[in-house]
Design a protein around this motif. Structure first.
Motif, PDB file in Angstrom:
ATOM      1  N   MET A   1       0.890  -1.154   0.344  1.00 32.65           N
ATOM      2  CA  MET A   1      -0.075  -0.098  -0.068  1.00 32.65           C
ATOM      3  C   MET A   1       1.199   1.216   0.334  1.00 32.65           C
ATOM      4  SD  MET A   1      -3.539  -1.261   1.588  1.00 32.65           S
ATOM      5  CE  MET A   1      -3.170  -0.306   3.735  1.00 32.65           C
ATOM      6  N   ASN A   2       0.520   1.969  -0.586  1.00 30.53           N
ATOM      7  CA  ASN A   2       1.220   3.647  -0.387  1.00 30.53           C
ATOM      8  C   ASN A   2       0.297   4.373   0.677  1.00 30.53           C
ATOM      9  OD1 ASN A   2       2.455   2.698  -3.224  1.00 30.53           O
ATOM     10  ND2 ASN A   2       0.736   3.584  -4.433  1.00 30.53           N
ATOM     11  N   SER A   3       1.460   5.000   1.204  1.00 31.17           N
ATOM     12  CA  SER A   3       1.423   6.304   2.019  1.00 31.17           C
ATOM     13  C   SER A   3       2.423   7.169   1.848  1.00 31.17           C
ATOM     14  CB  SER A   3       1.461   5.472   3.238  1.00 31.17           C
ATOM     15  OG  SER A   3       3.134   5.732   3.656  1.00 31.17           O
ATOM     16  N   LEU A   4       1.955   8.780   1.789  1.00 29.36           N
ATOM     17  CA  LEU A   4       2.279   9.602   2.593  1.00 29.36           C
ATOM     18  C   LEU A   4       2.385  10.197   3.448  1.00 29.36           C
ATOM     19  CD1 LEU A   4       3.577  12.190   0.287  1.00 29.36           C
ATOM     20  CD2 LEU A   4       1.045  12.947   0.456  1.00 29.36           C
ATOM     21  N   THR A   5       3.416  10.486   4.133  1.00 27.79           N
ATOM     22  CA  THR A   5       3.594  11.130   5.659  1.00 27.79           C
ATOM     23  C   THR A   5       3.703  12.869   5.500  1.00 27.79           C
ATOM     24  OG1 THR A   5       4.602   9.519   6.648  1.00 27.79           O
ATOM     25  CG2 THR A   5       4.631  11.407   7.690  1.00 27.79           C
ATOM     26  N   LEU A   6       3.184  13.637   6.217  1.00 24.66           N
ATOM     27  CA  LEU A   6       2.763  15.153   5.895  1.00 24.66           C
ATOM     28  C   LEU A   6       3.351  15.759   7.648  1.00 24.66           C
ATOM     29  CD1 LEU A   6       0.260  16.339   4.165  1.00 24.66           C
ATOM     30  CD2 LEU A   6       1.903  16.314   2.908  1.00 24.66           C
ATOM     31  N   THR A   7       4.046  16.850   8.051  1.00 27.50           N
ATOM     32  CA  THR A   7       4.011  17.067   9.025  1.00 27.50           C
ATOM     33  C   THR A   7       3.740  18.399   8.913  1.00 27.50           C
ATOM     34  OG1 THR A   7       6.022  15.809   9.853  1.00 27.50           O
ATOM     35  CG2 THR A   7       5.068  17.688  11.435  1.00 27.50           C
ATOM     36  N   ILE A   8       2.243  18.906   9.770  1.00 22.29           N
ATOM     37  CA  ILE A   8       2.103  20.434   9.990  1.00 22.29           C
ATOM     38  C   ILE A   8       1.824  20.772  11.084  1.00 22.29           C
ATOM     39  CG2 ILE A   8       0.785  20.209   7.671  1.00 22.29           C
ATOM     40  CD1 ILE A   8      -1.673  19.280   8.738  1.00 22.29           C
ATOM     41  N   PRO A   9       1.881  22.306  11.417  1.00 18.97           N
ATOM     42  CA  PRO A   9       1.398  22.809  12.925  1.00 18.97           C
ATOM     43  C   PRO A   9       0.200  22.087  13.715  1.00 18.97           C
ATOM     44  CG  PRO A   9       1.940  24.620  11.468  1.00 18.97           C
ATOM     45  CD  PRO A   9       1.583  23.306  10.431  1.00 18.97           C
ATOM     46  N   LEU A  10      -0.290  22.791  14.553  1.00 23.63           N
ATOM     47  CA  LEU A  10      -1.283  22.688  15.506  1.00 23.63           C
ATOM     48  C   LEU A  10      -1.935  23.018  14.321  1.00 23.63           C
ATOM     49  CD1 LEU A  10      -0.391  21.462  18.803  1.00 23.63           C
ATOM     50  CD2 LEU A  10      -1.255  19.920  17.528  1.00 23.63           C
ATOM     51  N   PRO A  11      -3.788  22.780  14.636  1.00 26.59           N
ATOM     52  CA  PRO A  11      -4.447  23.488  13.857  1.00 26.59           C
ATOM     53  C   PRO A  11      -4.880  24.905  14.906  1.00 26.59           C
ATOM     54  CG  PRO A  11      -6.003  22.161  14.275  1.00 26.59           C
ATOM     55  CD  PRO A  11      -4.059  21.782  15.084  1.00 26.59           C
ATOM     56  N   PRO A  12      -4.611  26.265  14.356  1.00 30.89           N
ATOM     57  CA  PRO A  12      -5.090  27.395  15.017  1.00 30.89           C
ATOM     58  C   PRO A  12      -6.217  27.494  15.733  1.00 30.89           C
ATOM     59  CG  PRO A  12      -4.949  28.114  12.756  1.00 30.89           C
ATOM     60  CD  PRO A  12      -4.494  26.551  12.769  1.00 30.89           C
ATOM     61  N   PRO A  13      -6.626  28.165  16.829  1.00 26.26           N
ATOM     62  CA  PRO A  13      -8.039  28.033  17.270  1.00 26.26           C
ATOM     63  C   PRO A  13      -9.361  28.406  16.855  1.00 26.26           C
ATOM     64  CG  PRO A  13      -5.754  28.971  19.058  1.00 26.26           C
ATOM     65  CD  PRO A  13      -4.990  28.627  17.201  1.00 26.26           C
ATOM     66  N   GLU A  14      -8.826  29.421  15.474  1.00 28.15           N
ATOM     67  CA  GLU A  14      -9.300  30.078  14.662  1.00 28.15           C
ATOM     68  C   GLU A  14     -10.936  29.017  14.034  1.00 28.15           C
ATOM     69  OE1 GLU A  14      -6.485  33.636  15.375  1.00 28.15           O
ATOM     70  OE2 GLU A  14      -6.445  31.091  14.476  1.00 28.15           O
ATOM     71  N   VAL A  15     -10.197  27.678  13.480  1.00 25.77           N
ATOM     72  CA  VAL A  15     -10.564  26.737  12.705  1.00 25.77           C
ATOM     73  C   VAL A  15     -11.512  26.196  13.262  1.00 25.77           C
ATOM     74  CG1 VAL A  15      -8.608  27.577  10.813  1.00 25.77           C
ATOM     75  CG2 VAL A  15      -8.826  25.765  12.889  1.00 25.77           C
ATOM     76  N   ARG A  16     -11.238  25.748  14.666  1.00 23.73           N
ATOM     77  CA  ARG A  16     -11.860  24.709  15.790  1.00 23.73           C
ATOM     78  C   ARG A  16     -13.185  25.508  15.797  1.00 23.73           C
ATOM     79  NH1 ARG A  16      -7.184  25.277  20.400  1.00 23.73           N
ATOM     80  NH2 ARG A  16      -5.695  24.472  18.946  1.00 23.73           N
ATOM     81  N   ASN A  17     -13.933  24.384  15.779  1.00 18.35           N
ATOM     82  CA  ASN A  17     -15.537  24.221  15.872  1.00 18.35           C
ATOM     83  C   ASN A  17     -16.031  25.278  16.918  1.00 18.35           C
ATOM     84  OD1 ASN A  17     -15.505  22.570  17.695  1.00 18.35           O
ATOM     85  ND2 ASN A  17     -16.627  21.118  16.927  1.00 18.35           N
ATOM     86  N   ASN A  18     -15.535  25.504  17.907  1.00 20.62           N
ATOM     87  CA  ASN A  18     -16.370  26.039  19.016  1.00 20.62           C
ATOM     88  C   ASN A  18     -15.349  27.160  19.104  1.00 20.62           C
ATOM     89  OD1 ASN A  18     -17.771  23.814  20.286  1.00 20.62           O
ATOM     90  ND2 ASN A  18     -16.119  23.394  21.242  1.00 20.62           N
TER      91      ASN A  18
END
Length: 122
Positions: A1-18
């Motif tokens: 199976m093929n895979s791809l690994t990425l590292t990104i920052p934690l989601p900013p507070p503004e994108v959270r549903n609350n």
């Protein structure tokens, strides 16, 4: 199976549903996080365009303190990142990208989110 690994920052507070922010600030944060993920995915793929039909994503989130998002809110906050994966051509449609149960690590000195996207063979 093929895979791809990425590292990104934690989601900013503004994108959270609350998040209690003005809609334009949320829209800008969503756009920025989506573009960042697209850039990281495009860089990781190189010249290849994967365009997988179906895939799973294993999310591992590293938080700097013991406080963290609960698993369902974490996945929700990553929606714009998943859209960025579609924009980059990793997957044809993000409706066919299924998150696995996220792993949450606390008290880490390098806060981040690691995404391992794995193609599902149909």
């Amino acid at each position: 199976m093929n895979s791809l690994t990425l590292t990104i920052p934690l989601p900013p507070p503004e994108v959270r549903n609350n998040a209690r922010v003005h809609w334009s600030k949320k829209a800008q944060a969503v756009k920025s996080y989506r573009l960042l993920t697209r850039f990281r995915a495009t860089t990781a793929m190189g010249l290849n365009k994967l365009a997988w039909k179906k895939a799973t994503v294993q999310v591992t989130a590293y938080f700097p303190t013991a406080r963290h998002l609960d698993p369902t809110n974490l996945i929700d906050a990553l929606k714009s990142a998943f859209d960025g994966l579609q924009d980059a051509g990793v997957i044809e449609d993000d409706k066919d990208l299924w998150p696995l149960r996220p792993v949450i690590v606390t008290k880490d000195k390098n806060p981040r989110v690691e995404l391992v996207i794995t193609e599902e063979l149909t």
